[in-house]
Design a protein around this motif. Structure first.
Motif, mmCIF file in Angstrom:
data_model
loop_
_atom_site.group_PDB
_atom_site.id
_atom_site.type_symbol
_atom_site.label_atom_id
_atom_site.label_comp_id
_atom_site.label_asym_id
_atom_site.label_seq_id
_atom_site.Cartn_x
_atom_site.Cartn_y
_atom_site.Cartn_z
ATOM 1 N N GLY A 83 82.243 38.737 60.660
ATOM 2 C CA GLY A 83 83.425 38.581 59.824
ATOM 3 C C GLY A 83 84.680 38.474 60.675
ATOM 4 O O GLY A 83 84.765 37.653 61.583
ATOM 5 N N ASN A 84 85.663 39.337 60.399
ATOM 6 C CA ASN A 84 86.913 39.293 61.164
ATOM 7 C C ASN A 84 86.980 40.364 62.250
ATOM 8 O O ASN A 84 88.041 40.658 62.773
ATOM 9 C CB ASN A 84 88.117 39.438 60.223
ATOM 10 C CG ASN A 84 88.173 40.814 59.554
ATOM 11 O OD1 ASN A 84 87.169 41.519 59.480
ATOM 12 N ND2 ASN A 84 89.347 41.177 59.063
ATOM 13 N N ARG A 85 85.831 40.935 62.583
ATOM 14 C CA ARG A 85 85.802 41.945 63.638
ATOM 15 C C ARG A 85 85.029 41.463 64.862
ATOM 16 O O ARG A 85 83.975 40.829 64.741
ATOM 17 C CB ARG A 85 85.182 43.253 63.127
ATOM 18 C CG ARG A 85 86.121 44.060 62.239
ATOM 19 C CD ARG A 85 85.526 45.412 61.919
ATOM 20 N NE ARG A 85 86.486 46.234 61.186
ATOM 21 C CZ ARG A 85 86.221 47.470 60.766
ATOM 22 N NH1 ARG A 85 85.030 48.012 61.001
ATOM 23 N NH2 ARG A 85 87.146 48.157 60.117
ATOM 24 N N VAL A 86 85.581 41.787 66.024
ATOM 25 C CA VAL A 86 84.937 41.489 67.295
ATOM 26 C C VAL A 86 84.565 42.821 67.936
ATOM 27 O O VAL A 86 85.438 43.636 68.252
ATOM 28 C CB VAL A 86 85.870 40.698 68.232
ATOM 29 C CG1 VAL A 86 85.156 40.370 69.538
ATOM 30 C CG2 VAL A 86 86.377 39.434 67.555
ATOM 31 N N TYR A 87 83.264 43.050 68.117
ATOM 32 C CA TYR A 87 82.769 44.285 68.725
ATOM 33 C C TYR A 87 82.348 43.987 70.152
ATOM 34 O O TYR A 87 81.642 43.014 70.412
ATOM 35 C CB TYR A 87 81.572 44.827 67.945
ATOM 36 C CG TYR A 87 81.852 45.144 66.491
ATOM 37 C CD1 TYR A 87 82.255 46.417 66.102
ATOM 38 C CD2 TYR A 87 81.688 44.172 65.491
ATOM 39 C CE1 TYR A 87 82.512 46.720 64.769
ATOM 40 C CE2 TYR A 87 81.933 44.469 64.163
ATOM 41 C CZ TYR A 87 82.339 45.748 63.805
ATOM 42 O OH TYR A 87 82.589 46.033 62.485
ATOM 43 N N PHE A 88 82.751 44.842 71.090
ATOM 44 C CA PHE A 88 82.406 44.603 72.499
ATOM 45 C C PHE A 88 82.358 45.953 73.215
ATOM 46 O O PHE A 88 83.249 46.769 73.106
ATOM 47 C CB PHE A 88 83.433 43.684 73.174
ATOM 48 C CG PHE A 88 84.876 44.114 72.975
ATOM 49 C CD1 PHE A 88 85.551 44.800 73.962
ATOM 50 C CD2 PHE A 88 85.537 43.836 71.774
ATOM 51 C CE1 PHE A 88 86.874 45.206 73.778
ATOM 52 C CE2 PHE A 88 86.852 44.234 71.582
ATOM 53 C CZ PHE A 88 87.523 44.919 72.584
ATOM 54 N N GLY A 89 81.229 46.180 73.950
ATOM 55 C CA GLY A 89 81.079 47.465 74.640
ATOM 56 C C GLY A 89 81.132 48.610 73.657
ATOM 57 O O GLY A 89 80.304 48.739 72.756
ATOM 58 N N SER A 90 82.145 49.469 73.794
ATOM 59 C CA SER A 90 82.320 50.598 72.875
ATOM 60 C C SER A 90 83.636 50.474 72.113
ATOM 61 O O SER A 90 84.208 51.457 71.660
ATOM 62 C CB SER A 90 82.316 51.922 73.656
ATOM 63 O OG SER A 90 83.378 51.949 74.587
ATOM 64 N N LYS A 91 84.148 49.225 71.974
ATOM 65 C CA LYS A 91 85.421 48.979 71.285
ATOM 66 C C LYS A 91 85.253 47.891 70.236
ATOM 67 O O LYS A 91 84.241 47.171 70.204
ATOM 68 C CB LYS A 91 86.495 48.521 72.300
ATOM 69 C CG LYS A 91 86.684 49.442 73.489
ATOM 70 C CD LYS A 91 87.488 50.658 73.129
ATOM 71 C CE LYS A 91 87.809 51.497 74.366
ATOM 72 N NZ LYS A 91 88.510 52.751 74.025
ATOM 73 N N TYR A 92 86.274 47.736 69.404
ATOM 74 C CA TYR A 92 86.333 46.585 68.510
ATOM 75 C C TYR A 92 87.777 46.299 68.132
ATOM 76 O O TYR A 92 88.644 47.163 68.208
ATOM 77 C CB TYR A 92 85.470 46.787 67.259
ATOM 78 C CG TYR A 92 85.994 47.781 66.253
ATOM 79 C CD1 TYR A 92 86.790 47.371 65.184
ATOM 80 C CD2 TYR A 92 85.676 49.137 66.351
ATOM 81 C CE1 TYR A 92 87.258 48.289 64.238
ATOM 82 C CE2 TYR A 92 86.139 50.052 65.411
ATOM 83 C CZ TYR A 92 86.923 49.621 64.367
ATOM 84 O OH TYR A 92 87.384 50.524 63.432
ATOM 85 N N ILE A 93 88.016 45.034 67.745
ATOM 86 C CA ILE A 93 89.321 44.634 67.223
ATOM 87 C C ILE A 93 89.104 43.966 65.868
ATOM 88 O O ILE A 93 88.012 43.467 65.573
ATOM 89 C CB ILE A 93 90.083 43.674 68.166
ATOM 90 C CG1 ILE A 93 89.298 42.355 68.359
ATOM 91 C CG2 ILE A 93 90.411 44.333 69.494
ATOM 92 C CD1 ILE A 93 90.078 41.245 69.003
ATOM 93 N N THR A 94 90.147 43.958 65.059
ATOM 94 C CA THR A 94 90.128 43.257 63.779
ATOM 95 C C THR A 94 91.086 42.085 63.847
ATOM 96 O O THR A 94 92.274 42.263 64.114
ATOM 97 C CB THR A 94 90.521 44.205 62.636
ATOM 98 O OG1 THR A 94 89.627 45.331 62.621
ATOM 99 C CG2 THR A 94 90.439 43.487 61.301
ATOM 100 N N LEU A 95 90.562 40.883 63.621
ATOM 101 C CA LEU A 95 91.386 39.683 63.682
ATOM 102 C C LEU A 95 92.194 39.528 62.400
ATOM 103 O O LEU A 95 91.711 39.892 61.314
ATOM 104 C CB LEU A 95 90.510 38.446 63.885
ATOM 105 C CG LEU A 95 89.729 38.391 65.203
ATOM 106 C CD1 LEU A 95 88.741 37.225 65.172
ATOM 107 C CD2 LEU A 95 90.666 38.274 66.384
ATOM 108 N N PRO A 96 93.402 38.990 62.489
ATOM 109 C CA PRO A 96 94.235 38.803 61.284
ATOM 110 C C PRO A 96 93.665 37.693 60.390
ATOM 111 O O PRO A 96 92.937 36.853 60.823
ATOM 112 C CB PRO A 96 95.603 38.410 61.860
ATOM 113 C CG PRO A 96 95.313 37.844 63.212
ATOM 114 C CD PRO A 96 94.103 38.574 63.711
#
Length: 327
Positions: A314-327
């Motif tokens: 969806g609008n989330r990018v998960y990487f390693g032990s983090k994630y961001i939410t795209l607008p």
């Protein structure tokens, strides 16, 4: 003489370093909020639709789970009613809270109407009636020794079950008489040729299938194919977006006509994402937002370790032990 040899060695070393090419945008923008949030642990394993963390929590389209899988199990799919399907890569699969013993190592699975579709690591496929554990269909395919890790689950489409195999084929089985009705060779010749993506464009009943080296469009009218060295592929509405190994981002129609194309020199694109517009995640630490007609883009700084496992849902990018939410 020693000094000359040292100088030559230093020159070759400097030449080698200067020969490494990296993607470098002309300018970057800070007009975006990319707040990194923490996962409970690192990503251990993943496929196109979900991931398992080191602490056995999972990531799906529903977000990050509050529960943990039993020790040794890893996520592979969701049922239509939201139950988790997981495998222990030995002799069991988990469907919701129910463990089922299987005959071999399950690497992909789907469930619909009490039918269980399985793909095993030895490239055998099987359809099982879960009410009595009876095998309805089973077929053995050529053993595939080298696979891309992006293995795709079987897909229920109306009365058909689509099995994406590890040797570049899609085997279509009738859910009415439990017989094979068609075998489609997507990419039988390349070494890494398992199916990495399988989507249906509902409005035209077009099946979009991809291996690491080829995309095939299968509609009621025709079967079309094109060769690309794929880094990622997503299907949104009636559009197909791909990123290639040589830094191209391409928009295709359902019949594989190229609508728009943009090449990013020296770019190594990790993954694509689509919210209201298309994003490409570049390995040197950039997030490229491309407008719909590909006439312009905006590049943002997005630092991450490109050795980390990364999955976009969806609008989330998960990487390693983090994630961001795209607008």
């Amino acid at each position: 003489m020693k000094y000359i040899l040292f100088s030559l060695s230093a020159l070759f070393l400097l030449s080698g370093c200067s020969g490494k090419k990296h993607y470098e945008p002309i300018e970057t923008s800070s007009n975006i909020e990319l707040n990194k949030e923490s996962l409970s642990s690192n990503i251990k394993s993943m496929n196109k639709i979900g991931a398992t963390l080191d602490d056995n929590k999972i990531i799906t389209k529903e977000g990050i789970s509050s529960f943990e899988l039993p020790e040794g199990f890893e996520f592979i799919n969701l049922t239509n009613d939201g139950k988790i399907i997981a495998t222990n890569y030995i002799d069991k699969i988990l469907i919701g809270n129910e463990e089922r013993v299987v005959k071999d190592v399950v690497i992909a699975a789907s469930v619909k109407d009490n039918k269980l579709a399985l793909i095993y690591s030895n490239n055998t496929i099987e359809l099982i009636d879960m009410s009595n554990n009876k095998t309805l269909f089973k077929e053995y395919s050529t053993l595939s020794l080298a696979n891309d890790t992006r293995i795709t689950n079987p897909y229920f489409m109306g009365n058909l079950i689509l099995f994406p195999t590890l040797n570049g084929k899609v085997i279509i089985v009738s859910g009415i008489n439990n017989e094979s009705v068609k075998n489609i060779a997507v990419d039988p010749d390349n070494e890494f040729n398992n199916i990495i993506s399988l989507n249906v464009i509902e409005s035209t009943q077009t099946l979009i299938v991809a291996s690491p080296n080829k995309i095939v469009s299968i509609s009621p009218k025709e079967i079309l194919s094109k060769s690309y060295d794929l880094r990622d592929i997503i299907v949104k509405g009636q559009d197909i977006y791909i990123a290639t190994i040589d830094g191209q981002v391409i928009k295709l129609t359902a019949n594989l006509e190229e609508v728009s194309k943009k090449k990013y020199k020296y770019a190594k694109i990790h993954a694509l994402a689509f919210t209201d517009s298309l994003y490409a995640i570049e390995s040197q630490g950039y997030l490229i937002n491309i407008n719909d007609d590909f006439n312009s883009d905006t590049v943002y700084d997005f630092s991450f370790d490109n050795e980390d496992r990364m999955i976009v849902i969806g609008n989330r990018v998960y990487f390693g032990s983090k994630y961001i939410t795209l607008p």
